[in-house]
Design a protein around this motif. Structure first.
Motif, PDB file in Angstrom:
ATOM      1  N   TYR A 331       0.805  -1.167  -0.003  1.00 29.75           N
ATOM      2  CA  TYR A 331      -0.063   0.080   0.144  1.00 29.75           C
ATOM      3  C   TYR A 331       0.899   1.338  -0.009  1.00 29.75           C
ATOM      4  CZ  TYR A 331      -3.769   3.188   0.850  1.00 29.75           C
ATOM      5  OH  TYR A 331      -4.776   4.279   0.637  1.00 29.75           O
ATOM      6  N   GLY A 332       2.117   1.205   0.620  1.00 30.80           N
ATOM      7  CA  GLY A 332       2.931   2.407   0.564  1.00 30.80           C
ATOM      8  C   GLY A 332       3.443   2.610  -0.778  1.00 30.80           C
ATOM      9  N   LEU A 333       3.750   1.540  -1.578  1.00 35.68           N
ATOM     10  CA  LEU A 333       4.405   1.655  -2.733  1.00 35.68           C
ATOM     11  C   LEU A 333       3.156   2.172  -3.753  1.00 35.68           C
ATOM     12  CD1 LEU A 333       6.242  -1.685  -3.423  1.00 35.68           C
ATOM     13  CD2 LEU A 333       7.275   0.809  -3.361  1.00 35.68           C
ATOM     14  N   TYR A 334       2.009   1.849  -3.469  1.00 30.53           N
ATOM     15  CA  TYR A 334       0.723   2.215  -4.265  1.00 30.53           C
ATOM     16  C   TYR A 334       0.308   3.929  -4.044  1.00 30.53           C
ATOM     17  CZ  TYR A 334      -4.256   2.833  -5.201  1.00 30.53           C
ATOM     18  OH  TYR A 334      -5.536   3.635  -5.652  1.00 30.53           O
ATOM     19  N   VAL A 335       0.478   4.265  -2.895  1.00 32.80           N
ATOM     20  CA  VAL A 335       0.378   5.616  -2.589  1.00 32.80           C
ATOM     21  C   VAL A 335       1.535   6.526  -3.201  1.00 32.80           C
ATOM     22  CG1 VAL A 335       0.638   7.345  -0.597  1.00 32.80           C
ATOM     23  CG2 VAL A 335      -0.975   5.270  -0.152  1.00 32.80           C
ATOM     24  N   LEU A 336       2.702   5.973  -3.078  1.00 27.17           N
ATOM     25  CA  LEU A 336       3.811   6.666  -3.726  1.00 27.17           C
ATOM     26  C   LEU A 336       3.530   6.778  -5.232  1.00 27.17           C
ATOM     27  CD1 LEU A 336       7.080   5.262  -1.758  1.00 27.17           C
ATOM     28  CD2 LEU A 336       6.252   7.511  -1.836  1.00 27.17           C
ATOM     29  N   ALA A 337       3.007   5.542  -5.763  1.00 26.65           N
ATOM     30  CA  ALA A 337       2.700   5.536  -7.223  1.00 26.65           C
ATOM     31  C   ALA A 337       1.914   6.558  -7.889  1.00 26.65           C
ATOM     32  CB  ALA A 337       2.513   4.144  -7.655  1.00 26.65           C
ATOM     33  N   VAL A 338       0.835   6.919  -6.961  1.00 27.15           N
ATOM     34  CA  VAL A 338      -0.409   7.325  -7.889  1.00 27.15           C
ATOM     35  C   VAL A 338      -0.870   8.709  -7.164  1.00 27.15           C
ATOM     36  CG1 VAL A 338      -1.161   5.144  -8.960  1.00 27.15           C
ATOM     37  CG2 VAL A 338      -2.219   6.160  -6.503  1.00 27.15           C
ATOM     38  N   PHE A 339      -0.453   8.828  -5.848  1.00 24.89           N
ATOM     39  CA  PHE A 339      -1.009  10.152  -5.184  1.00 24.89           C
ATOM     40  C   PHE A 339      -0.097  11.228  -5.141  1.00 24.89           C
ATOM     41  CE2 PHE A 339      -4.075   6.890  -3.519  1.00 24.89           C
ATOM     42  CZ  PHE A 339      -5.225   7.660  -3.482  1.00 24.89           C
ATOM     43  N   PHE A 340      -0.636  12.408  -5.210  1.00 27.74           N
ATOM     44  CA  PHE A 340       0.286  13.464  -5.066  1.00 27.74           C
ATOM     45  C   PHE A 340      -0.056  13.934  -3.540  1.00 27.74           C
ATOM     46  CE2 PHE A 340       0.604  18.329  -4.791  1.00 27.74           C
ATOM     47  CZ  PHE A 340       1.932  18.511  -5.456  1.00 27.74           C
ATOM     48  N   PRO A 341       1.262  14.144  -2.815  1.00 27.21           N
ATOM     49  CA  PRO A 341       1.200  14.522  -1.660  1.00 27.21           C
ATOM     50  C   PRO A 341       0.328  15.925  -1.237  1.00 27.21           C
ATOM     51  CG  PRO A 341       3.498  14.879  -2.291  1.00 27.21           C
ATOM     52  CD  PRO A 341       2.636  14.264  -3.613  1.00 27.21           C
ATOM     53  N   GLN A 342      -0.662  16.033  -0.689  1.00 29.65           N
ATOM     54  CA  GLN A 342      -1.193  17.119  -0.232  1.00 29.65           C
ATOM     55  C   GLN A 342      -2.131  16.951   0.951  1.00 29.65           C
ATOM     56  OE1 GLN A 342      -4.642  17.113  -1.065  1.00 29.65           O
ATOM     57  NE2 GLN A 342      -4.987  15.957  -3.151  1.00 29.65           N
ATOM     58  N   SER A 343      -3.160  17.660   1.335  1.00 30.21           N
ATOM     59  CA  SER A 343      -3.905  17.387   2.713  1.00 30.21           C
ATOM     60  C   SER A 343      -4.707  16.212   2.752  1.00 30.21           C
ATOM     61  CB  SER A 343      -4.873  18.686   2.910  1.00 30.21           C
ATOM     62  OG  SER A 343      -5.656  18.804   1.982  1.00 30.21           O
ATOM     63  N   SER A 344      -5.305  15.731   1.633  1.00 28.46           N
ATOM     64  CA  SER A 344      -6.057  14.372   1.614  1.00 28.46           C
ATOM     65  C   SER A 344      -5.181  13.137   1.840  1.00 28.46           C
ATOM     66  CB  SER A 344      -6.764  14.236   0.083  1.00 28.46           C
ATOM     67  OG  SER A 344      -7.718  15.300   0.030  1.00 28.46           O
ATOM     68  N   THR A 345      -3.653  13.465   1.696  1.00 26.01           N
ATOM     69  CA  THR A 345      -2.948  12.027   1.935  1.00 26.01           C
ATOM     70  C   THR A 345      -3.061  11.697   3.205  1.00 26.01           C
ATOM     71  OG1 THR A 345      -1.257  13.346   0.356  1.00 26.01           O
ATOM     72  CG2 THR A 345      -0.525  11.327   1.846  1.00 26.01           C
ATOM     73  N   PHE A 346      -3.371  12.394   4.397  1.00 21.99           N
ATOM     74  CA  PHE A 346      -3.482  11.888   5.567  1.00 21.99           C
ATOM     75  C   PHE A 346      -4.558  10.775   5.637  1.00 21.99           C
ATOM     76  CE2 PHE A 346      -1.747  16.171   6.255  1.00 21.99           C
ATOM     77  CZ  PHE A 346      -0.408  15.723   6.922  1.00 21.99           C
ATOM     78  N   ARG A 347      -5.597  11.279   5.095  1.00 18.57           N
ATOM     79  CA  ARG A 347      -6.972  10.225   5.008  1.00 18.57           C
ATOM     80  C   ARG A 347      -6.505   9.161   4.045  1.00 18.57           C
ATOM     81  NH1 ARG A 347     -10.377  10.071   0.899  1.00 18.57           N
ATOM     82  NH2 ARG A 347      -9.871  11.909   0.091  1.00 18.57           N
ATOM     83  N   ILE A 348      -5.624   9.331   3.154  1.00 24.71           N
ATOM     84  CA  ILE A 348      -5.326   8.197   2.155  1.00 24.71           C
ATOM     85  C   ILE A 348      -4.480   7.111   2.895  1.00 24.71           C
ATOM     86  CG2 ILE A 348      -4.008   7.700   0.109  1.00 24.71           C
ATOM     87  CD1 ILE A 348      -6.791   9.117  -0.368  1.00 24.71           C
TER      88      ILE A 348
END
Length: 397
Positions: A331-348
């Protein structure tokens, strides 16, 4: 003594209720200081305040479904629409509305709270499968006081997905792969992230075959077939929603461009290239906000990734077992692969909740009391940053 005499589910339920009481007070306090906004008037009631942000998108889905014709901006790119949100949660809430006659707001919060309760019970069972009872219970306390724990009582799909994911992980730990299959399919249409589960399961199959080849632990054919089937179902289910969006709208990139429309204010319109969003984010946040050279952001990102890897290697993490560590890695790799870090990242990052078993490992009373205080402070900060609404709000939850 009376506390320990209670059955485990009663103790976990008490922890859940205390966590909800804390978040109810925090949300009521923030509603009392909230001004007029796009969703409510000033000082909204609790149910109104719990149904802002993505809750409105889920309500639109329950009322009118998904658009067959996409809207485009002046530059020819897809604008924000319902395809970014998966259908299970809003349609379950719609069913509750039909059965009970309650409003959307009340039904949405009810479904979320019940899912959060179930997720908390299963989280304790998941932790108890690998940790001593006191550590599992303390991890459950942290689970209910996590910085984004308010998601267990607002109109978001996170509580439902967490319920499904804890059940999937628990069944995986118990190696009951066939029981996982329906839950995997439902979870894939509740919240994005199913491809990470496919990766974790696939890595586990490879690990088990390697151990069998070395003679460490035999792998019988029924286990191989069941685990490989779960991997395939997770992969197919995880890729299904973008294909459905493309089929219904007739636009091949309907889902991907819809998701990208939420980050355009940060990055502009750029295609999704795996693992580049965090590199872009490191440059964006450090150069534009902190006014440092870009290399500082890149070093910080490298340090963050390195700490994540080290976290999976410490002895308390090894006690979680291979399955949960593979999930955290994938899941950590998935987040690194597709999400741009911003305020929603805490929820993600909420699906990384098995990591709380590591955070809960130290037994010092001072440490445990301190972590409770830290988590409570983080909750307040997250709610003030992300849930409340300013004149120009750039920090959605």
């Amino acid at each position: 003594m009376r506390w320990r005499a209670l059955p485990w589910w009663a103790r976990v339920t008490v922890v859940f209720l205390l966590g909800r009481a804390v978040d109810t007070l925090l949300l009521l306090w923030q509603a009392a200081i909230e001004g007029p906004n796009a969703w409510t008037g000033a000082h909204p009631r609790y149910l109104q305040f719990a149904n802002i942000w993505d809750g409105r998108w889920y309500q639109i889905i329950a009322q009118v479904g998904y658009p067959r014709v996409l809207q485009f901006d002046a530059t020819g790119h897809v604008t924000q629409n319902q395809w970014a949100f998966l259908p299970v949660y809003p349609y379950v809430v719609k069913g509750v509305m039909a059965l009970t006659g309650m409003s959307w707001e009340a039904s949405a919060v009810l479904v979320t709270v019940l899912c959060g309760w179930g997720a908390t019970l299963l989280f304790y069972k998941l932790m108890r499968a690998r940790l001593r009872p006191s550590t599992a219970m303390y991890a459950t306390v942290l689970f209910q006081l996590a910085p984004v724990a308010a998601l267990f009582q607002v109109a978001y799909a996170e509580a439902m997905f967490t319920l499904l994911l804890t059940a999937i992980l628990y069944l995986w730990v118990k190696r009951r792969f066939w029981w996982m299959l329906p839950l995997i399919v439902i979870a894939a249409f509740t919240r994005p992230g199913e491809v990470a589960l496919a990766l974790a399961l696939g890595l586990w199959v490879v690990w088990r075959l390697w151990r069998a080849w070395r003679g460490t632990e035999p792998m019988r054919m029924p286990e191989l077939v069941a685990s490989a089937s779960a991997t395939i179902v997770a992969l197919v289910s995880g890729l299904a929603w973008p294909l459905i969006a493309a089929r219904v709208t007739g636009y091949p990139n309907a889902y991907t461009e819809t998701e990208l429309s939420w980050r355009v204010s940060y990055t502009g319109w750029e295609p999704l290239v795996p693992f580049t969003p965090w590199i872009q984010g490191a440059k964006w946040w450090f150069t534009l906000w902190l006014h440092t050279p870009a290399w500082v952001g890149y070093v910080a990102l490298g340090a963050l990734v390195g700490l994540g890897v080290l976290f999976l290697l410490v002895p308390p993490a090894r006690r979680l077992g291979v399955e949960l560590r593979l999930w955290l890695l994938s899941y950590g790799l998935y987040v690194l692969a597709v999400f741009f870090p911003q305020s929603s990242t805490f929820r993600i990052l909420l699906p990384l909740f098995p990591a709380l078993g590591v955070v809960a490992a130290p037994r010092s009373r001072w440490y445990r009391a301190g972590m409770v205080a830290v988590f409570l402070a983080a909750q307040i900060c997250w709610l003030l940053l992300a849930w409340t609404i300013g004149d120009y709000d750039w920090s959605p939850p």
